[in-house]
Design an enzyme around this catalytic site. Structure first.
Site, short mmCIF file in Angstrom:
data_model
loop_
_atom_site.label_atom_id
_atom_site.label_comp_id
_atom_site.label_asym_id
_atom_site.label_seq_id
_atom_site.Cartn_x
_atom_site.Cartn_y
_atom_site.Cartn_z
CG ASP A 105 -31.65 26.56 -51.61
OD1 ASP A 105 -31.32 25.69 -50.78
OD2 ASP A 105 -30.83 27.10 -52.36
CB SER B 121 -24.16 25.15 -44.97
OG SER B 121 -24.95 24.04 -44.70
CG HIS C 52 -30.82 19.91 -49.52
ND1 HIS C 52 -31.58 21.06 -49.54
CD2 HIS C 52 -29.72 20.21 -48.78
CE1 HIS C 52 -30.96 22.00 -48.85
NE2 HIS C 52 -29.83 21.51 -48.37
NE ARG D 206 -28.89 23.71 -56.16
CZ ARG D 206 -28.84 24.31 -54.98
NH1 ARG D 206 -29.86 25.05 -54.58
NH2 ARG D 206 -27.80 24.17 -54.19
NE ARG E 297 -24.72 23.47 -53.89
CZ ARG E 297 -24.49 22.14 -53.94
NH1 ARG E 297 -23.81 21.64 -54.96
NH2 ARG E 297 -24.92 21.35 -52.98
CG HIS F 21 -31.48 24.68 -45.36
ND1 HIS F 21 -30.42 25.51 -45.57
CD2 HIS F 21 -31.10 23.46 -45.82
CE1 HIS F 21 -29.43 24.84 -46.13
NE2 HIS F 21 -29.82 23.59 -46.31
C1 3PG Z 1 -27.08 23.54 -51.34
O1 3PG Z 1 -26.24 24.26 -51.85
O2 3PG Z 1 -27.00 22.30 -51.33
C2 3PG Z 1 -28.31 24.18 -50.73
O3 3PG Z 1 -28.75 25.22 -51.56
C3 3PG Z 1 -28.01 24.76 -49.39
O4 3PG Z 1 -27.50 23.77 -48.55
P1 3PG Z 1 -26.37 24.08 -47.47
O5 3PG Z 1 -26.55 25.53 -47.07
O6 3PG Z 1 -26.72 23.15 -46.35
O7 3PG Z 1 -25.05 23.80 -48.07
CO CO Z 2 -28.45 22.21 -46.99
#
Ligand code: 3PG
Ligand code: CO
Length: 555
Positions: free
Chosen positions: A165, A77, A430, A200, A285, A497
């Site tokens: 991931d 994303s 996810h 995480r 994050r 993804h």
């Molecule tokens: C997350 O942070 O949830 C995943 O590692 C990546 O998801 P996103 O790129 O869709 O936010």
């Molecule tokens: Co994602």
């Protein structure tokens, strides 16, 4: 000279309301039972596909098309929304490895960190996986090598286990790899070991202040500072193996643990005089942890005691806040984004998503910039995400609420662009829960319908696309595409993804006659969307933007 002024498009009018809908984690894939988008009832998206090739096509959303190092790198994303919003491809943070290799002056540059090596411990905190979305294992390995060659005598690694991931269960292998690397450092006389860790999603990698697990996101910080955690183990391999034995355990939700010595004492909490590096490169994050480590007047949770440390991030996570003030590698400078241009050219913009993706359609969209370009011209609305439940339990998330906000914004005639991120396919994908992901895809499709209906009412235009794949493939496959099973015969669920392309559809009664996708941009990707949208607003995109995907046929 007015560099922000965009030229008028020779054929396309201004003043149409455009709905820009980004489905999160919605790729195109062969139909089968693990393609949740195919299994789900998605009549709206199906009908858009009927518009191919003039009004529907696929675009690239992974690898070099979004600034990632190789074609094996799945989309995500951050890089997806960066490309969508900026209209150009920027080398992304995961490329920092290359910068590392080229930049032998790096450790001189971060003298601030190495000056603690004489009397203090170096703490490295971050996501331990090779997912390449937030961090990279090879970058951590280079950091360890560099630090040991530049005088670090004592190193403590605080690990976050992934699963979003990479495959669930892979944490064990990553911890074993890291333990091997640390053992080699110990052979060279460096006191290096893993000191603490946790999943995480349970600790520390919260984003946009969502605080998913009821404010527990602070617990890793606390356990590091205090050396306390609900779980104590003699080493990290034992920790992840034991934590996996808990019923329904998933790597991403492990509770925090500390590694203790033979007397049950935590091996090394952070104390005055230590150096700390967060080795994630992606911002969303890491911002909360960076604040907790950097700011004296931080009040989001209690950090007592707050040691006097030297802290650096892998990258600077927020350019506006200059957070953190010390960092190893400069972030990509994403400037002159389409949002900024459009605001300067009179386009009034509305952007909305729920908490867990709010920064995606604002911060990432605007080139990792927080806040408005022009508060008079823009309105950003965040809908609060659910707290305390994982998204497979409530797979519809805030689909209806986001669609309603977008509908109201469209019908208000106050905005020229109404931009949303519909995140269900991704957030539920996810979790690896296939049934829930199917429900999520249906909910996303219904939300698209509500927005398209509103666009019809005002005679506007819609652009529907996605930032990367996820829900269209929920299993790990071999090279010939067959699903893979683990040693115990269980299907290997793909929580991450994918490298699949994503759809883009245009339409609406406001779309000028003759507008269709060009045939001469076959490799088009997410970065081509910005110029396309600028055209639909009646402007020609800046000349260094990736080319538009549309043309106007003479009828
Ligand atoms: C997350 O942070 O949830 C995943 O590692 C990546 O998801 P996103 O790129 O869709 O936010
Ligand atoms: Co994602």
């Amino acid at each position: 000279q007015n560099t922000w002024k965009l030229e008028d498009h020779p054929k396309l009018p201004k003043g149409k309301t455009i709905a820009l809908v980004v489905l999160d984690g919605w790729g195109e894939n062969k139909p089968d039972q693990y393609n949740c988008i195919h299994v789900a009832d998605t009549p709206t998206m199906d009908s858009l596909k009927q518009g191919a090739p003039e009004k529907w096509r696929l675009i690239r959303a992974h690898g070099t098309a979004v600034g990632l190092p190789t074609e094996d790198d799945m989309g995500n994303s951050e890089v997806g929304h960066n490309a969508l919003g900026a209209g150009r491809i920027f080398a992304q943070g995961s490329d920092a490895l290359i910068l590392f290799q080229e930049n032998c002056a790096l450790w001189r540059r971060i003298k601030y960190i190495s000056e603690c090596f004489k009397n203090g411990t170096l703490h490295l905190i971050g996501l331990l996986s090779d997912g390449g979305v937030h961090s990279r294992l090879d970058q951590l390995q280079l950091l360890l090598k560099g630090a040991s060659e530049h005088g670090a005598k004592k190193i403590r690694v605080h690990i976050l286990t992934d699963e979003r991931d990479v495959l669930d269960g892979s944490s064990v292998g990553f911890v074993e790899t890291l333990e091997n690397d640390l053992a080699k450092l110990r052979e060279k006389g460096i006191d290096a070991q893993i000191a603490s860790g946790g999943g995480r999603m349970y600790v520390t990698m919260d984003r946009y202040e969502h605080r998913l697990m009821n404010h527990k996101c602070d617990s890793l910080v606390l356990c590091k500072l205090l050396g306390e955690a609900p779980h104590k183990f003699r080493n990290a391999v034992e920790a992840v193996k034991k934590l996996r034995e808990h019923p329904n355990a998933n790597d991403q939700y492990f509770q925090p643990f500390v590694v203790v010595d033979e007397n049950g004492k935590a091996v090394d909490p952070i104390v005055d005089g230590d150096a700390v590096v967060t080795f994630n490169f992606r911002a969303d994050r890491m911002v909360m942890l960076a604040r907790a480590l950097e700011y004296h007047d931080f009040d989001k949770f209690d950090r007592v005691p707050f040691p006097k440390i030297h802290y650096a991030g892998m990258l600077q996570y927020d350019g506006e806040l200059k957070l953190p003030s010390h960092y190893l590698v400069s972030p990509p400078e994403i400037e002159r984004t389409s949002g900024e241009y459009l605001v300067h050219n009179g386009v009034r913009t509305f952007a909305c998503s729920e908490t867990v993706k709010f920064g995606h359609v604002t911060f990432f969209w605007n080139g990792n910039r927080s806040g408005y370009f022009s508060p008079d011209m823009e309105e950003y609305v965040e809908i609060s995400s659910d707290v305390g439940v994982t998204f497979n339990v409530q797979p519809k998330m805030k689909a209806v609420e986001i669609a309603e906000k977008a509908r109201d914004a469209i019908l208000s005639y106050k905005f020229d662009q109404v931009r949303v991120n519909l995140q269900k396919g991704d957030m539920v994908g996810h979790t690896g829960d296939i049934q829930a992901t199917i429900v999520a895809c249906k909910a996303a499709d219904e939300a698209v319908k509500m927005i398209l209906d509103a666009i019809e009412q005002v005679g506007g235009i819609y652009v529907v696309t996605a930032d990367h794949g996820n829900a269209e493939d929920m299993v790990k496959r071999n090279k010939s595409g067959q699903p893979l099973y683990d040693k115990s015969g269980n299907l290997q669920i793909l929580t991450s993804h994918t490298c699949q392309p994503v759809p883009i559809a245009i339409g609406g009664s406001g779309l000028a006659p003759g507008v269709r996708f060009r045939k001469d941009v076959p490799d088009g990707g997410l970065a081509n969307v910005a110029a396309t949208v600028m055209n639909l607003h009646g402007f020609v995109a800046p000349s260094d933007y990736e080319p538009t995907l549309i043309e106007v046929a003479d009828n």
